[in-house]
Scaffold this motif. Structure first.
Motif, PDB file in Angstrom:
ATOM      1  N   GLY A 135       1.627  -0.532  -6.912  1.00  0.00           N
ATOM      2  CA  GLY A 135       1.559  -1.189  -5.612  1.00  0.00           C
ATOM      3  C   GLY A 135       1.886  -0.238  -4.478  1.00  0.00           C
ATOM      4  O   GLY A 135       2.859  -0.435  -3.742  1.00  0.00           O
ATOM      5  N   ILE A 136       1.032   0.772  -4.286  1.00  0.00           N
ATOM      6  CA  ILE A 136       1.304   1.837  -3.317  1.00  0.00           C
ATOM      7  C   ILE A 136       1.054   1.324  -1.895  1.00  0.00           C
ATOM      8  O   ILE A 136      -0.020   0.802  -1.598  1.00  0.00           O
ATOM      9  CB  ILE A 136       0.418   3.060  -3.598  1.00  0.00           C
ATOM     10  N   ASP A 137       2.034   1.518  -1.032  1.00  0.00           N
ATOM     11  CA  ASP A 137       1.935   1.021   0.334  1.00  0.00           C
ATOM     12  C   ASP A 137       2.415   2.090   1.314  1.00  0.00           C
ATOM     13  O   ASP A 137       3.343   2.847   1.017  1.00  0.00           O
ATOM     14  CB  ASP A 137       2.807  -0.239   0.498  1.00  0.00           C
ATOM     15  N   LEU A 173       6.531   1.628  -3.265  1.00  0.00           N
ATOM     16  CA  LEU A 173       5.827   1.149  -4.449  1.00  0.00           C
ATOM     17  C   LEU A 173       6.234  -0.306  -4.645  1.00  0.00           C
ATOM     18  O   LEU A 173       7.253  -0.613  -5.260  1.00  0.00           O
ATOM     19  CB  LEU A 173       6.176   2.018  -5.660  1.00  0.00           C
ATOM     20  N   ARG A 174       5.448  -1.200  -4.066  1.00  0.00           N
ATOM     21  CA  ARG A 174       5.844  -2.599  -3.904  1.00  0.00           C
ATOM     22  C   ARG A 174       6.092  -3.322  -5.220  1.00  0.00           C
ATOM     23  O   ARG A 174       6.979  -4.186  -5.299  1.00  0.00           O
ATOM     24  CB  ARG A 174       4.775  -3.343  -3.106  1.00  0.00           C
ATOM     25  N   LYS A 191      10.930   3.937  -4.117  1.00  0.00           N
ATOM     26  CA  LYS A 191      10.865   4.711  -2.886  1.00  0.00           C
ATOM     27  C   LYS A 191      10.622   6.190  -3.204  1.00  0.00           C
ATOM     28  O   LYS A 191      11.561   6.982  -3.333  1.00  0.00           O
ATOM     29  CB  LYS A 191      12.163   4.549  -2.087  1.00  0.00           C
ATOM     30  N   PRO A 192       9.351   6.590  -3.342  1.00  0.00           N
ATOM     31  CA  PRO A 192       9.039   8.004  -3.580  1.00  0.00           C
ATOM     32  C   PRO A 192       9.196   8.810  -2.300  1.00  0.00           C
ATOM     33  O   PRO A 192       9.710   8.313  -1.292  1.00  0.00           O
ATOM     34  CB  PRO A 192       7.579   7.950  -4.037  1.00  0.00           C
ATOM     35  N   PRO A 294      -5.672  -5.626  -0.935  1.00  0.00           N
ATOM     36  CA  PRO A 294      -5.073  -4.829  -2.012  1.00  0.00           C
ATOM     37  C   PRO A 294      -4.172  -3.738  -1.457  1.00  0.00           C
ATOM     38  O   PRO A 294      -4.263  -3.372  -0.280  1.00  0.00           O
ATOM     39  CB  PRO A 294      -6.290  -4.225  -2.709  1.00  0.00           C
ATOM     40  N   TYR A 295      -3.314  -3.217  -2.317  1.00  0.00           N
ATOM     41  CA  TYR A 295      -2.531  -2.047  -1.946  1.00  0.00           C
ATOM     42  C   TYR A 295      -3.408  -0.807  -2.013  1.00  0.00           C
ATOM     43  O   TYR A 295      -4.608  -0.871  -2.355  1.00  0.00           O
ATOM     44  CB  TYR A 295      -1.317  -1.916  -2.867  1.00  0.00           C
ATOM     45  N   LEU A 296      -2.850   0.343  -1.692  1.00  0.00           N
ATOM     46  CA  LEU A 296      -3.601   1.587  -1.684  1.00  0.00           C
ATOM     47  C   LEU A 296      -4.143   1.918  -3.069  1.00  0.00           C
ATOM     48  O   LEU A 296      -3.487   1.683  -4.093  1.00  0.00           O
ATOM     49  CB  LEU A 296      -2.723   2.736  -1.200  1.00  0.00           C
TER      50      LEU A 296
END
Length: 327
Positions: A135-137, A173-174, A191-192, A294-296
């Motif tokens: 879930g990349i945001d 990363l949701r 949290k990257p 959608p997420y990224l």
């Protein structure tokens, strides 16, 4: 004054002074070869770097072409990176979408988490994620860099400790957040590394846009070339940067080079768009009962920028592409 850290083969890069149009630069002199060294001695370093900036603007110095592609983060690694959530509207919306009420104290006591500060990304570094289903945001924000701040520093005094301002993409990363929060110990894997703008600027560079320790200008976000945000960073910011610094300093000192983030910029006026996908999904959840955006995905691009009243980029542009690990 605008400052950048350029790649030079060393981990902390080399400090440069950049002109207002982000086209030319000069190297900072010894002993201020890195931004951290300058911050450690800011009272002495600032007049020297300011004089260089003025000479650069006047065309009185031999300079070289400035390229954002050569930039590391202004601080490639920092002693502290603490991110707040100053736009309470954003917090309330996300909580409402999942049926959670928001405590009244959220309007009077800032939220804050301590992020990883050992690996801060430059403006062109890719967003690398091992799995796209995390879930990349993106999260478009502003941040300030402080000098040494004493413990229990009140907001009225904290303003004087703000030395530089920059933009941030605080990637989240949701899908990893709910299980982490359920443990009761906060963010970590979700949290990257965050990315930062090509340059950091002194508050005076913002002119009248810097008021009450807030930046009163629109923050633009483009996702795959489409503009999704033009929210004004000075509107709906419940806690200003001085208040955020005072919150962090309640029980500890802050070392020179500490970075304090605003949290996702968010306006209650929905016409201004969204600075993170989670906010758009929250609106969809409220309206339709399920998210639609959608997420990224791998290959997606994100651009974050802020311009002055004449349309000149202030901090330069964050431009990132989402990539799998190992590409």
């Amino acid at each position: 004054m605008k400052l950048a850290t350029l790649q030079n083969g060393q981990r902390d890069g080399r400090l440069a002074v950049v002109n207002r149009t982000l086209t030319q630069a000069v190297w900072a002199p010894a002993p201020y070869l890195t931004l951290q060294l300058a911050l450690d001695d800011w009272q002495q370093a600032s007049p020297i770097l300011t004089a260089l900036s003025q000479q650069l603007e006047a065309g009185a110095l031999a300079s070289f072409a400035f390229a954002s592609e050569a930039c590391l983060a202004p601080l490639p690694r920092a002693y502290q990176w603490a991110d707040g959530s100053a736009y309470v509207n954003h917090v309330e919306l996300v909580r409402r979408a999942r049926g959670a009420t928001m405590p009244d104290t959220f309007w009077t006591d800032p939220l804050m988490y301590q992020g990883g500060s050992d690996d801060l990304l430059g403006p062109r570094a890719p967003i690398v994620c091992p799995q796209v289903d995390y879930g990349i945001d993106f999260e478009a924000e502003l941040a300030v860099i402080t000098d040494d701040v004493p413990m229990t520093c009140p907001p009225a005094d904290a303003a004087s400790h703000i030395k530089l301002i920059m933009l941030v993409n605080d990637v989240s990363l949701r899908n990893l957040i709910p299980p982490e929060l359920a443990k009761g110990f906060g963010f970590f894997q979700s949290k990257p590394a965050s990315a930062f703008s090509p340059v950091a600027v002194t508050p005076d560079e913002l002119g009248e846009a810097w008021q009450d320790c807030k930046v009163h200008l629109p923050l633009y976000v483009h996702w795959n070339g489409q503009q999704v945000c033009q929210a004004n960073a000075g509107v709906d910011m419940v806690f200003n940067f001085a208040q955020l610094i005072a919150h962090v300093a309640k029980t500890r000192r802050l070392g020179a080079g500490s970075i304090i983030g605003s949290g996702t910029v968010s306006n209650t006026d929905r016409r201004q768009g969204y600075a993170c996908i989670a906010e758009q999904r929250a609106l969809e959840m409220i309206e339709y009962g399920a998210p639609r955006t959608p997420y990224l995905q791998y290959g997606d691009t994100v651009q974050i920028e802020m311009c002055d009243a004449r349309g000149q980029s202030i901090f330069g542009r964050i431009e990132q592409v989402v990539q799998p690990l190992g590409q």
